[in-house]
Scaffold this motif. Structure first.
Motif, PDB file in Angstrom:
ATOM      1  N   ASN A  83     -34.332  59.143  37.168  1.00 24.24           N
ATOM      2  CA  ASN A  83     -35.250  59.273  36.031  1.00 24.24           C
ATOM      3  C   ASN A  83     -36.626  58.688  36.308  1.00 24.24           C
ATOM      4  N   GLU A  84     -36.814  58.104  37.494  1.00 22.49           N
ATOM      5  CA  GLU A  84     -38.097  57.502  37.825  1.00 22.49           C
ATOM      6  C   GLU A  84     -39.141  58.584  38.107  1.00 22.49           C
ATOM      7  N   TYR A  85     -40.404  58.208  37.942  1.00 23.35           N
ATOM      8  CA  TYR A  85     -41.496  59.082  38.368  1.00 23.35           C
ATOM      9  C   TYR A  85     -41.440  59.231  39.888  1.00 23.35           C
ATOM     10  N   ARG A  86     -41.759  60.435  40.354  1.00 17.67           N
ATOM     11  CA  ARG A  86     -41.649  60.678  41.783  1.00 17.67           C
ATOM     12  C   ARG A  86     -42.513  61.866  42.200  1.00 17.67           C
ATOM     13  N   CYS A  87     -42.641  62.018  43.517  1.00 16.03           N
ATOM     14  CA  CYS A  87     -43.315  63.182  44.091  1.00 16.03           C
ATOM     15  C   CYS A  87     -42.452  64.422  43.861  1.00 16.03           C
ATOM     16  N   GLY A  88     -43.102  65.563  43.630  1.00 14.79           N
ATOM     17  CA  GLY A  88     -42.365  66.784  43.326  1.00 14.79           C
ATOM     18  C   GLY A  88     -41.844  67.521  44.534  1.00 14.79           C
ATOM     19  N   MET A  89     -42.152  67.057  45.735  1.00 18.44           N
ATOM     20  CA  MET A  89     -41.669  67.725  46.937  1.00 18.44           C
ATOM     21  C   MET A  89     -40.222  67.326  47.199  1.00 18.44           C
ATOM     22  N   GLY A  90     -39.416  68.271  47.694  1.00 19.15           N
ATOM     23  CA  GLY A  90     -38.012  67.992  47.977  1.00 19.15           C
ATOM     24  C   GLY A  90     -37.838  66.948  49.066  1.00 19.15           C
ATOM     25  N   ASP A  91     -36.726  66.250  49.005  1.00 16.67           N
ATOM     26  CA  ASP A  91     -36.429  65.242  50.025  1.00 16.67           C
ATOM     27  C   ASP A  91     -35.766  65.869  51.245  1.00 16.67           C
ATOM     28  N   PHE A 172     -47.427  71.667  35.540  1.00 14.68           N
ATOM     29  CA  PHE A 172     -46.304  70.737  35.487  1.00 14.68           C
ATOM     30  C   PHE A 172     -45.566  70.942  34.170  1.00 14.68           C
ATOM     31  N   ASP A 173     -44.251  70.732  34.189  1.00 20.37           N
ATOM     32  CA  ASP A 173     -43.491  70.814  32.955  1.00 20.37           C
ATOM     33  C   ASP A 173     -43.969  69.732  31.995  1.00 20.37           C
ATOM     34  N   GLU A 174     -43.972  70.040  30.716  1.00 20.69           N
ATOM     35  CA  GLU A 174     -44.392  69.060  29.715  1.00 20.69           C
ATOM     36  C   GLU A 174     -43.468  67.838  29.777  1.00 20.69           C
ATOM     37  N   GLY A 175     -44.074  66.671  29.830  1.00 17.17           N
ATOM     38  CA  GLY A 175     -43.285  65.450  29.930  1.00 17.17           C
ATOM     39  C   GLY A 175     -42.678  65.231  31.304  1.00 17.17           C
ATOM     40  N   SER A 176     -43.167  65.956  32.297  1.00 11.95           N
ATOM     41  CA  SER A 176     -42.614  65.871  33.645  1.00 11.95           C
ATOM     42  C   SER A 176     -42.785  64.482  34.232  1.00 11.95           C
ATOM     43  N   HIS A 177     -41.781  64.034  35.004  1.00 11.51           N
ATOM     44  CA  HIS A 177     -41.866  62.781  35.727  1.00 11.51           C
ATOM     45  C   HIS A 177     -42.333  63.004  37.161  1.00 11.51           C
ATOM     46  N   VAL A 178     -42.838  64.194  37.450  1.00 13.28           N
ATOM     47  CA  VAL A 178     -43.414  64.493  38.760  1.00 13.28           C
ATOM     48  C   VAL A 178     -44.886  64.095  38.728  1.00 13.28           C
ATOM     49  N   THR A 179     -45.282  63.203  39.629  1.00 13.98           N
ATOM     50  CA  THR A 179     -46.658  62.706  39.635  1.00 13.98           C
ATOM     51  C   THR A 179     -47.602  63.649  40.365  1.00 13.98           C
ATOM     52  N   ALA A 180     -47.141  64.232  41.456  1.00 11.76           N
ATOM     53  CA  ALA A 180     -47.990  65.116  42.255  1.00 11.76           C
ATOM     54  C   ALA A 180     -47.100  65.947  43.162  1.00 11.76           C
ATOM     55  N   GLU A 196     -51.232  64.722  33.143  1.00 14.29           N
ATOM     56  CA  GLU A 196     -50.657  64.183  31.913  1.00 14.29           C
ATOM     57  C   GLU A 196     -50.098  62.776  32.091  1.00 14.29           C
ATOM     58  N   ILE A 197     -50.313  62.206  33.270  1.00  6.13           N
ATOM     59  CA  ILE A 197     -49.953  60.806  33.466  1.00  6.13           C
ATOM     60  C   ILE A 197     -51.236  60.017  33.708  1.00  6.13           C
ATOM     61  N   GLU A 198     -51.166  58.705  33.596  1.00  2.00           N
ATOM     62  CA  GLU A 198     -52.348  57.864  33.695  1.00  2.00           C
ATOM     63  C   GLU A 198     -52.574  57.420  35.138  1.00  2.00           C
ATOM     64  N   TRP A 199     -53.717  57.817  35.678  1.00  2.00           N
ATOM     65  CA  TRP A 199     -54.070  57.441  37.042  1.00  2.00           C
ATOM     66  C   TRP A 199     -54.959  56.210  37.031  1.00  2.00           C
ATOM     67  N   SER A 200     -54.793  55.377  38.043  1.00  5.87           N
ATOM     68  CA  SER A 200     -55.505  54.114  38.103  1.00  5.87           C
ATOM     69  C   SER A 200     -56.361  54.042  39.352  1.00  5.87           C
ATOM     70  N   ARG A 201     -57.538  53.425  39.208  1.00  2.01           N
ATOM     71  CA  ARG A 201     -58.392  53.210  40.375  1.00  2.01           C
ATOM     72  C   ARG A 201     -57.931  51.988  41.158  1.00  2.01           C
ATOM     73  N   LYS A 202     -57.179  51.115  40.509  1.00  3.65           N
ATOM     74  CA  LYS A 202     -56.620  49.961  41.210  1.00  3.65           C
ATOM     75  C   LYS A 202     -55.124  49.923  40.937  1.00  3.65           C
ATOM     76  N   ASN A 203     -54.592  48.757  40.665  1.00  3.25           N
ATOM     77  CA  ASN A 203     -53.171  48.634  40.352  1.00  3.25           C
ATOM     78  C   ASN A 203     -52.967  47.878  39.047  1.00  3.25           C
ATOM     79  N   VAL A 204     -54.011  47.854  38.224  1.00  5.83           N
ATOM     80  CA  VAL A 204     -53.924  47.102  36.980  1.00  5.83           C
ATOM     81  C   VAL A 204     -53.108  47.861  35.946  1.00  5.83           C
ATOM     82  N   LYS A 205     -53.361  49.159  35.837  1.00  2.00           N
ATOM     83  CA  LYS A 205     -52.679  49.961  34.844  1.00  2.00           C
ATOM     84  C   LYS A 205     -52.566  51.385  35.355  1.00  2.00           C
ATOM     85  N   GLY A 206     -51.388  51.972  35.187  1.00  4.85           N
ATOM     86  CA  GLY A 206     -51.209  53.350  35.616  1.00  4.85           C
ATOM     87  C   GLY A 206     -50.759  53.465  37.054  1.00  4.85           C
TER      88      GLY A 206
END
Length: 480
Positions: A83-91, A172-180, A196-206
């Protein structure tokens, strides 16, 4: 009806072995099928005779790769990881099959272009430009590839898209947990980020845009998720450290087998900077008599006309405490040389290290950056400028305060560069990015409204007078 509901419906309708699967097991099968752990012949969307032994084997493979205990049991920990956010490419799956049959898919050129054709809805384009440029530069300094930004017909196209995208292929599917996700490497260069997810310029948020960009560039260059190395782990979580990517990562070793390593070896063999595709940092001596240029573990000493007077030497030969690469360096008007590496800096007179060094940057330069990418002393204003990837920190020389520098303020800058050099013209600096450079007005470093300097006009060999082009009148040319 969603794919999951269709699966549940099939299980209930046909009964038998399939009906024994729990809801969590059904979710696990869908996930494992999507990311390549279950072969197509075991696709439960087309067959009712799904074997639980296949699920167990696939789940063990996933658990092992994801750093979990390989039990083959669909437990809470495994479901949480899925259920974690992840890359959309297959493993596993298609890329492995292609590589097994014909070898890895890689580009036939070491000079690739890229363009950002769609920006995120809430992050300023200048910030995105800067971070994406940093990601390509980070990769270029470790792998023998030069990336150049263009406006049209790029090799690699970058877009930020959402569930309402006009193209079904990129949405991307609505509510998708795929980041890229990225396209097939080496053939099509497409990188899509979920807007639809929050991108961050650092590591403070997102989510760190830098880290995700490096990850997707590795895919575009021909790597799958493999053994989930630091860079290539599909689980790129929230608030990860911005600079935790290491050059020793297995991903770089693999890419270097495809394209070759990017280091200073060609320049060193030729005893000339004409063969270098980048520089780490550069500084002038206090009297403008010499230039010191640093690339990887080596340095060159040049005269004021940029003629090499000391061919490539190891940094450790002159400064025994240092190895390289060096992040930034400058020499003040009193002849002291300051060298910045990571979170620390060293203070030298000639080759002799002053007692008590190295010191932490933040202990000496109040309110300053944790790490420094460029250091410039403005001898006219008697100011010191320290930059990182986002800000310029300004200090006033004041011998009446501790350590001699009084903090003046920090300013967000939108200038994209690896390092910079104070020119003889007191109002301009040279700025370097990858294998190119240009001149810029000093005021741009403290102009928070300025975003630009991405279209560098000159090739690096021109700066070191390796070409027929004259640089005698360059400083009279148009300043960005």
């Amino acid at each position: 009806m969603s794919p999951l509901n269709i699966l549940i419906y099939l299980f209930v309708l046909f009964g038998g072995a399939v009906s024994t699967l729990t809801t969590d097991e059904i979710r696990a099968v869908e996930y494992l099928r999507k990311y390549g752990y279950i072969d197509k012949e075991n696709d439960i969307g087309s067959s009712c005779n799904f074997d639980k032994e296949v699920l167990e084997k696939a789940l063990k493979s996933f658990q092992d790769a994801a750093g979990l205990k390989a039990t083959g049991i669909v437990d809470e920990e495994s479901i949480n990881r899925m259920n974690e956010y992840r890359c959309g490419m297959g493993d596993l799956g298609s890329l492995d099959a292609i590589e097994k049959d014909i070898g890895p898919l890689i580009w036939g050129s070491k000079n690739l272009t890229f363009a950002i054709t769609e920006y995120p809805s809430y992050l300023r384009s200048g910030v995105v430009d800067s971070i994406i440029m940093q990601a390509f530069a980070f990769m270029s300094k470790n792998v023998d590839i030069i990336f150049s930004r263009v406006l049209y017909e790029p090799d690699i196209e970058i877009k930020f898209v959402s569930s309402i995208s006009q193209s079904a292929y990129t949405a991307f599917d609505e509510g998708s947990h795929v980041t890229a996700v990225s396209s097939v490497p080496g053939i099509l260069g497409k990188i899509y980020f979920n807007d639809e997810i929050e991108w961050s310029r650092k590591n403070v948020k997102g989510f760190s845009l830098f880290r995700h960009a490096v990850h997707q560039i590795a895919h575009i260059l021909g790597l799958g998720h493999g053994n989930f190395t630091t860079i290539l782990s599909p689980f790129v979580g929230i608030q990860e450290k911005f600079n935790e990517l290491e050059k020793s990562d297995l991903a770089f070793n693999l890419l270097q087998t495809f394209y070759g390593p990017q280091d200073a070896s060609s320049a060193v063999k030729k005893n000339s900077l004409c063969g270098s595709r980048y520089i780490d940092t550069i500084y002038r001596t206090r009297n403008y008599q010499y230039l010191y240029v640093f690339v990887d573990k080596y340095y060159w000493k040049m005269d004021s006309n940029r003629k090499t007077i000391e061919t490539a030497k190891l940094i450790s030969e002159k400064w025994s405490e240092l190895v390289g690469p060096i992040d930034a360096a400058y020499q003040d008007k009193n002849g002291w040389t300051y060298v910045f590496i990571g979170s620390k800096f060293w203070k030298y007179f000639g080759s002799y290290l002053q007692d008590g060094y190295p010191k932490n940057i933040v202990d000496v330069f109040p309110n300053g950056p944790a790490e420094v990418s460029t250091a410039i002393e403005d001898v006219v204003k008697n100011e010191l400028l320290l930059t990182n990837k986002e800000y310029t920190y300004v200090y006033i020389k004041n011998n009446n305060v501790r350590n001699g520098y009084q903090f003046k303020g920090n300013y967000r800058h939108g200038i994209i560069f690896d390092t910079a050099l104070y020119s003889r013209n007191t109002s301009t600096i040279y700025v370097f990015q990858n294998d190119k450079y240009d001149l810029m007005n000093m005021k741009k470093l403290v102009d928070s409204n300025y975003y630009g300097a991405t279209n560098y006009r000159y090739e690096l060999p021109e700066f070191f007078k390796c070409t027929d082009k004259s640089l005698d009148n360059l400083e009279d040319d148009m300043i960005l």
